[in-house]
Design a protein around this motif. Structure first.
Motif, mmCIF file in Angstrom:
data_model
loop_
_atom_site.group_PDB
_atom_site.id
_atom_site.type_symbol
_atom_site.label_atom_id
_atom_site.label_comp_id
_atom_site.label_asym_id
_atom_site.label_seq_id
_atom_site.Cartn_x
_atom_site.Cartn_y
_atom_site.Cartn_z
ATOM 1 N N PRO A 35 0.820 -1.232 0.000
ATOM 2 C CA PRO A 35 0.000 0.000 0.000
ATOM 3 C C PRO A 35 0.847 1.272 0.000
ATOM 4 C CG PRO A 35 -0.827 -1.586 1.606
ATOM 5 C CD PRO A 35 0.501 -2.096 1.146
ATOM 6 N N SER A 36 1.941 1.259 0.764
ATOM 7 C CA SER A 36 2.808 2.445 0.825
ATOM 8 C C SER A 36 3.463 2.726 -0.523
ATOM 9 C CB SER A 36 3.892 2.249 1.894
ATOM 10 O OG SER A 36 3.325 2.077 3.160
ATOM 11 N N ILE A 37 3.882 1.670 -1.210
ATOM 12 C CA ILE A 37 4.503 1.848 -2.523
ATOM 13 C C ILE A 37 3.503 2.412 -3.514
ATOM 14 C CG2 ILE A 37 5.516 0.624 -4.492
ATOM 15 C CD1 ILE A 37 6.755 -1.336 -2.495
ATOM 16 N N ALA A 38 2.277 1.886 -3.494
ATOM 17 C CA ALA A 38 1.231 2.381 -4.404
ATOM 18 C C ALA A 38 0.983 3.866 -4.186
ATOM 19 C CB ALA A 38 -0.057 1.583 -4.192
ATOM 20 N N LEU A 39 0.942 4.275 -2.931
ATOM 21 C CA LEU A 39 0.706 5.687 -2.614
ATOM 22 C C LEU A 39 1.891 6.548 -3.020
ATOM 23 C CD1 LEU A 39 -1.199 7.747 -1.207
ATOM 24 C CD2 LEU A 39 0.006 7.230 0.926
ATOM 25 N N ASP A 40 3.089 6.095 -2.719
ATOM 26 C CA ASP A 40 4.286 6.891 -2.969
ATOM 27 C C ASP A 40 4.593 7.026 -4.453
ATOM 28 O OD1 ASP A 40 6.446 8.365 -1.838
ATOM 29 O OD2 ASP A 40 7.796 6.725 -2.329
ATOM 30 N N LEU A 41 4.294 5.986 -5.223
ATOM 31 C CA LEU A 41 4.589 6.015 -6.663
ATOM 32 C C LEU A 41 3.373 6.425 -7.490
ATOM 33 C CD1 LEU A 41 6.840 2.828 -7.119
ATOM 34 C CD2 LEU A 41 7.502 5.180 -6.581
ATOM 35 N N SER A 42 2.314 6.866 -6.812
ATOM 36 C CA SER A 42 1.099 7.364 -7.476
ATOM 37 C C SER A 42 0.544 6.349 -8.477
ATOM 38 C CB SER A 42 1.396 8.692 -8.194
ATOM 39 O OG SER A 42 1.867 9.651 -7.284
#
Length: 394
Positions: A35-42
């Motif tokens: 989830p954090s990667i999805a948010l950070d990489l838009s």
């Protein structure tokens, strides 16, 4: 007190265990960060989840290449090349700012890490005696299971208190330490056979009936384990109403079950051969699978019936894996890399297939499809050993 030779042997076993743990660490540590990667990489979660599929594909393909190449050119050279690729790719993951870049570097990471996973097993055949192989593989499997248990917890801690790239920083440091340790400690013998091509090595392994028996037995056992992993969270959380924390405890209990059975297997190897124990563990697995099918047919709905059967079935998977690999490496010492690569790749492929089959017949989160697939796979695990009739244990 341990003499210097015993100390070096124990240190070498720890190193080989650390190498075989590359797979679970690279996959399981990464899961809490999605989830954090999805948010950070838009991007969306589906695009990030795709990096897991890409990693598994690269991991399986890499094993099919490193194994036979190592039979011709030597284990250590291929191991160092693969780990260098892993280090480079992990650096790329740390500095990736687009999901496409992360996907590319995860593929490269898998292609590099596959060398550690497959060649660590082949090195056991090169560096230890036939009598020690099944015991060492059992120890390695226990350490791998501990890594599987600890990895998601460690990944969750890193994501909670730092950036998701911290997971790849950990993997970078881990891989560098393993690479340096391997360079210093592993003195793998050069291949004694005349140079042969990859296709010839594949032909030798794939034309051997006994090899197919060991590889299929291991693959069906491992694949059924993936069927359990695919369905169990839905069964226990959504069907039986367990909390996420209770399910985590249950999953950890199954990991400890594997550790306990594998430790028992290691003890029994002092009295019985790996082939005898493989047949015994396959019978236990088949019995547990049939038990799960019976409680499904009788509609015994208590979760404790299910938990008891799964504890036994999941528990013996480690022993089946260690014993089948030990016999396979004894059977084909000159093609140990090729045999190990094919076997491990087959087990991941079987896991993907059986996980998909469970999902096809999964209805209202009921455990029926999971239990039936486990039963059929456990029976096939045992029946596959019919192909090994006539195998003479060394």
């Amino acid at each position: 007190m341990l003499n210097s030779t015993q100390t070096r042997s124990k240190a070498l076993i720890i190193l080989l265990s650390a190498l075989v743990a590359f797979g679970p660490l690279s996959i399981d540590m990464y899961l809490p960060s999605l989830p954090s990667i999805a948010l950070d990489l838009s991007t969306n979660v589906a695009a990030v989840q795709k990096t897991i599929t890409i990693f598994l594909i690269g991991f399986s393909v890499g094993m099919l290449v490193y194994g036979p190449l190592s039979d011709r050119y030597g284990r250590k050279r291929l191991l160092m090349i693969g780990m260098l690729i892993y280090v480079f790719a992990t650096l790329g993951c740390i500095f990736a700012h687009q999901i496409e870049h992360l996907q590319i570097f995860r593929l490269l990471q898998a292609l590099g890490g596959a060398s550690a996973s497959v060649l660590s097993r082949a090195l056991v055949r090169d560096l230890f005696s036939n009598a020690d192989i099944p015991k060492i593989l059992s120890v390695m499997h226990i350490i791998t299971m501990i890594a599987t248990l600890v990895a998601p917890l460690l990944g969750a801690l890193i994501v909670e208190y730092a950036h998701w790239s911290g997971i790849f920083i950990f993997l970078l440091v881990y891989s560098l330490l393993c690479m340096c340790w391997s360079q210093v400690s592993i003195q793998a013998p050069k291949p004694t056979q005349a140079p042969t091509g990859i296709l010839q090595n594949y032909k030798v392994v794939l034309s051997n009936r006994h090899a197919w028996g060991f590889m299929l037995s291991n693959s069906f056992s491992f694949g059924a384990m993936f069927a359990y992993i695919t369905a169990s969270s839905f069964v226990f959380i959504h069907y039986y109403g367990f909390s996420a924390q209770q399910y985590a405890y249950l999953f950890a209990g199954n990991i400890f079950s594997i550790i306990i059975f594998t430790a028992i297997n290691g003890r029994l190897l002092n009295r019985f051969g790996a082939y005898t124990l493989l047949k015994a563990m396959a019978i236990i697995s088949c019995s547990a699978g049939m038990y799960l099918a019976v409680i499904t047919l009788l509609k015994l709905e208590s979760p404790w019936y299910l938990i008891a059967g799964l504890a036994v079935f999941v528990g013996v998977t480690g022993s089946i894996g260690a014993n089948s690999m030990a016999n396979l490496l004894k059977l084909l010492p000159q093609q140990a890399g090729t045999a190990s690569g094919i076997s491990v790749s087959m087990q991941f492929a079987m896991g993907a297939v059986l996980g998909y089959v469970v999902s096809l017949f999964f209805v209202n989160n009921h455990p029926a499809s999971m239990n039936v697939v486990i039963c059929l796979s456990a029976c096939l695990c045992l029946f596959s050993l019919l192909l090994t009739r006539g195998f003479k244990e060394v």
